[in-house]
Design an enzyme around this catalytic site. Structure first.
Site, PDB file in Angstrom:
ATOM      1  N   ARG A  52      26.256  -6.834   3.697  1.00 13.71           N
ATOM      2  CA  ARG A  52      26.539  -8.535   3.142  1.00 13.71           C
ATOM      3  C   ARG A  52      27.400  -9.567   3.711  1.00 13.71           C
ATOM      4  O   ARG A  52      26.518 -10.534   3.019  1.00 13.71           O
ATOM      5  CB  ARG A  52      27.030  -7.648   1.972  1.00 13.71           C
ATOM      6  CG  ARG A  52      26.162  -7.388   0.935  1.00 13.71           C
ATOM      7  CD  ARG A  52      27.866  -6.072  -0.064  1.00 13.71           C
ATOM      8  NE  ARG A  52      27.303  -4.387   1.502  1.00 13.71           N
ATOM      9  CZ  ARG A  52      27.023  -4.097   1.760  1.00 13.71           C
ATOM     10  NH1 ARG A  52      25.894  -3.719   0.863  1.00 13.71           N
ATOM     11  NH2 ARG A  52      26.705  -3.517   2.721  1.00 13.71           N
ATOM     12  N   THR A  53      27.835  -9.228   4.045  1.00 15.30           N
ATOM     13  CA  THR A  53      29.314 -11.020   4.549  1.00 15.30           C
ATOM     14  C   THR A  53      28.940 -11.468   5.306  1.00 15.30           C
ATOM     15  O   THR A  53      28.962 -12.678   5.055  1.00 15.30           O
ATOM     16  CB  THR A  53      30.363  -9.991   5.029  1.00 15.30           C
ATOM     17  OG1 THR A  53      31.164  -8.974   4.451  1.00 15.30           O
ATOM     18  CG2 THR A  53      31.436 -10.850   5.166  1.00 15.30           C
ATOM     19  N   LYS A  81      32.111  -8.860  27.946  1.00 17.41           N
ATOM     20  CA  LYS A  81      32.029  -9.112  29.427  1.00 17.41           C
ATOM     21  C   LYS A  81      33.886  -9.761  29.589  1.00 17.41           C
ATOM     22  O   LYS A  81      34.983  -9.670  31.281  1.00 17.41           O
ATOM     23  CB  LYS A  81      32.079 -10.648  29.881  1.00 17.41           C
ATOM     24  CG  LYS A  81      30.207 -10.412  29.691  1.00 17.41           C
ATOM     25  CD  LYS A  81      29.712 -11.405  30.760  1.00 17.41           C
ATOM     26  CE  LYS A  81      28.194 -11.807  29.903  1.00 17.41           C
ATOM     27  NZ  LYS A  81      28.061 -12.893  29.978  1.00 17.41           N
ATOM     28  N   ARG A 102      34.461 -11.629  11.829  1.00 14.58           N
ATOM     29  CA  ARG A 102      34.941 -10.361  11.493  1.00 14.58           C
ATOM     30  C   ARG A 102      35.460  -9.642  12.875  1.00 14.58           C
ATOM     31  O   ARG A 102      34.600  -9.671  14.278  1.00 14.58           O
ATOM     32  CB  ARG A 102      33.976  -9.404  10.870  1.00 14.58           C
ATOM     33  CG  ARG A 102      34.205  -7.734  10.984  1.00 14.58           C
ATOM     34  CD  ARG A 102      33.220  -7.730   9.504  1.00 14.58           C
ATOM     35  NE  ARG A 102      32.979  -8.272   8.426  1.00 14.58           N
ATOM     36  CZ  ARG A 102      32.782  -7.258   7.413  1.00 14.58           C
ATOM     37  NH1 ARG A 102      31.490  -5.757   7.609  1.00 14.58           N
ATOM     38  NH2 ARG A 102      32.804  -7.472   6.280  1.00 14.58           N
ATOM     39  N   HIS A 130      40.197  -9.320   3.527  1.00 13.66           N
ATOM     40  CA  HIS A 130      38.531  -9.412   3.578  1.00 13.66           C
ATOM     41  C   HIS A 130      38.946 -10.617   2.213  1.00 13.66           C
ATOM     42  O   HIS A 130      38.260 -10.034   1.096  1.00 13.66           O
ATOM     43  CB  HIS A 130      38.120  -7.954   3.209  1.00 13.66           C
ATOM     44  CG  HIS A 130      36.688  -8.455   3.037  1.00 13.66           C
ATOM     45  ND1 HIS A 130      36.058  -9.641   3.630  1.00 13.66           N
ATOM     46  CD2 HIS A 130      35.411  -6.972   3.122  1.00 13.66           C
ATOM     47  CE1 HIS A 130      34.626  -9.625   3.189  1.00 13.66           C
ATOM     48  NE2 HIS A 130      34.109  -7.894   3.500  1.00 13.66           N
TER      49      HIS A 130
HETATM   50  N1   CP Z   1      31.292  -6.100   1.361  1.00 10.41           N
HETATM   51  C1   CP Z   1      31.097  -5.466   2.566  1.00 10.41           C
HETATM   52  O1   CP Z   1      32.033  -6.390   3.386  1.00 10.41           O
HETATM   53  O2   CP Z   1      30.357  -5.579   3.245  1.00 10.41           O
HETATM   54  P1   CP Z   1      29.633  -5.164   4.383  1.00 10.41           P
HETATM   55  O3   CP Z   1      30.559  -5.079   5.777  1.00 10.41           O
HETATM   56  O4   CP Z   1      28.583  -5.043   5.098  1.00 10.41           O
HETATM   57  O5   CP Z   1      29.644  -7.110   5.154  1.00 10.41           O
END
Ligand code: CP
Length: 305
Positions: A52-53, A81, A102, A130
């Protein structure tokens, strides 16, 4: 200096309102924004898996007329590396106008932001925060309930490692009349810094084990999966993973206008039969994620439409 989003508290309540208003306008008038980011480039630097993100960020940039580059695992970048996050973000700044990152290590996007000449967005750092999921969650609640204040919200499941929970509680702690019901097994309780925050602000909260007992009082139920990747051993994960399973029998205990949210991915904690209940909002919630990320990109790039 570029503006970053590392923590949901980086935006004031007034700024969040503006961001959600903008997301609403984008949803209603997509053509107006179709070229807002012509020639702009978003980098998605994902050192951890995501559906999703990452894809909603990429879709957001495409819908704004921009372009996207990046990597979807540490192994497909020079991190494999041994390149540091600080060096990587310097490189990304040569190729892109904004970066969503991320990382499995808490604080990695913050480290990147200290060296970055472009806006850095924390797209999830370890078990910590998040913030763009929180923006998504706030927009979902506001769009459905009409307001963010005066809600009894139950957060259920892995409250220890669930970073979306930590970010959402912090963000909602700024609204009046909130009541938090923290539903988890004792081993997966929310970290102490979160309960300390609620105590400091005199916000009522309870830590309970029974989902059934909590259900009748909730305006919002925020389910989470048990975060397998953050457990130190598989045995503990197996013991915990099916502790809560939301099904139609449990939904029958809830208010008629309670909403069920989940940041997704779901594993086993919401039975498929719940998906057809009109109170199940988790797929719509993921759709809101794209609009709020479009609004965020425009805001951090200071693009006026
Ligand atoms: N909600 C969420 O962070 O989903 P993903 O890990 O798929 O990005």
């Amino acid at each position: 200096m570029p503006r970053h989003l590392l923590n949901p508290m980086d935006f004031s309540v007034e700024e969040l309102d503006k961001l959600m208003d903008l997301a609403g306008d984008i949803e209603r008038n997509p053509d107006k924004y179709a070229h807002a980011c012509d020639r702009k480039i978003l980098a998605t630097c994902f050192y951890e898996p995501s559906t999703r993100t990452r894809l909603s960020f990429e879709s957001a940039m495409y819908h704004l007329g921009g372009h996207v580059l990046g990597f979807s695992s540490a192994n497909s970048s020079s991190a494999a590396k041994g390149e540091s996050v600080s060096d990587t973000i310097r490189m990304i700044g040569c190729y892109a106008d904004i970066c969503a990152m991320r990382h499995p290590k808490e604080g990695a996007p913050l480290v990147a932001s200290e060296k970055a000449e472009i806006p850095v967005i924390n797209a999830g750092d370890g078990g910590h925060q998040h913030p763009t999921q929180t923006l998504t969650d706030l927009l979902t609640i506001r769009s459905t309930k009409g307001h963010l204040d005066h809600q009894t919200i139950g957060l259920c499941g892995d409250l220890k490692f669930g970073r979306t929970v930590h970010s959402l509680i912090e963000a909602l702690s700024r609204y009046e009349g909130m009541h938090f019901v923290l539903i988890s097994p004792p081993e997966l309780r929310v970290p102490e810094y979160i309960t300390d925050l609620l105590k400091e602000k005199n916000i009522p909260f309870e830590e309970v084990i029974s989902l059934d007992e909590a259900m009748p009082q909730l305006d919002i139920l925020y389910m989470t999966r048990v975060q397998r990747e953050r457990f130190f051993n598989e045995e503990d994960y197996i013991r915990m993973k099916d502790f809560y399973i939301l099904n139609n029998d449990k939904m029958a205990l809830a208010k008629e206008d309670m909403i069920v949210m989940h940041p997704l991915p779901r594993v086993n904690e919401i039975a498929l039969e719940v998906d057809s209940d009109p109170r199940a909002l988790y797929f719509k919630q993921a759709q809101y994620g794209m609009y709020i990320r479009m609004a965020l990109i425009l805001t951090l790039l200071e693009v006026e439409v």
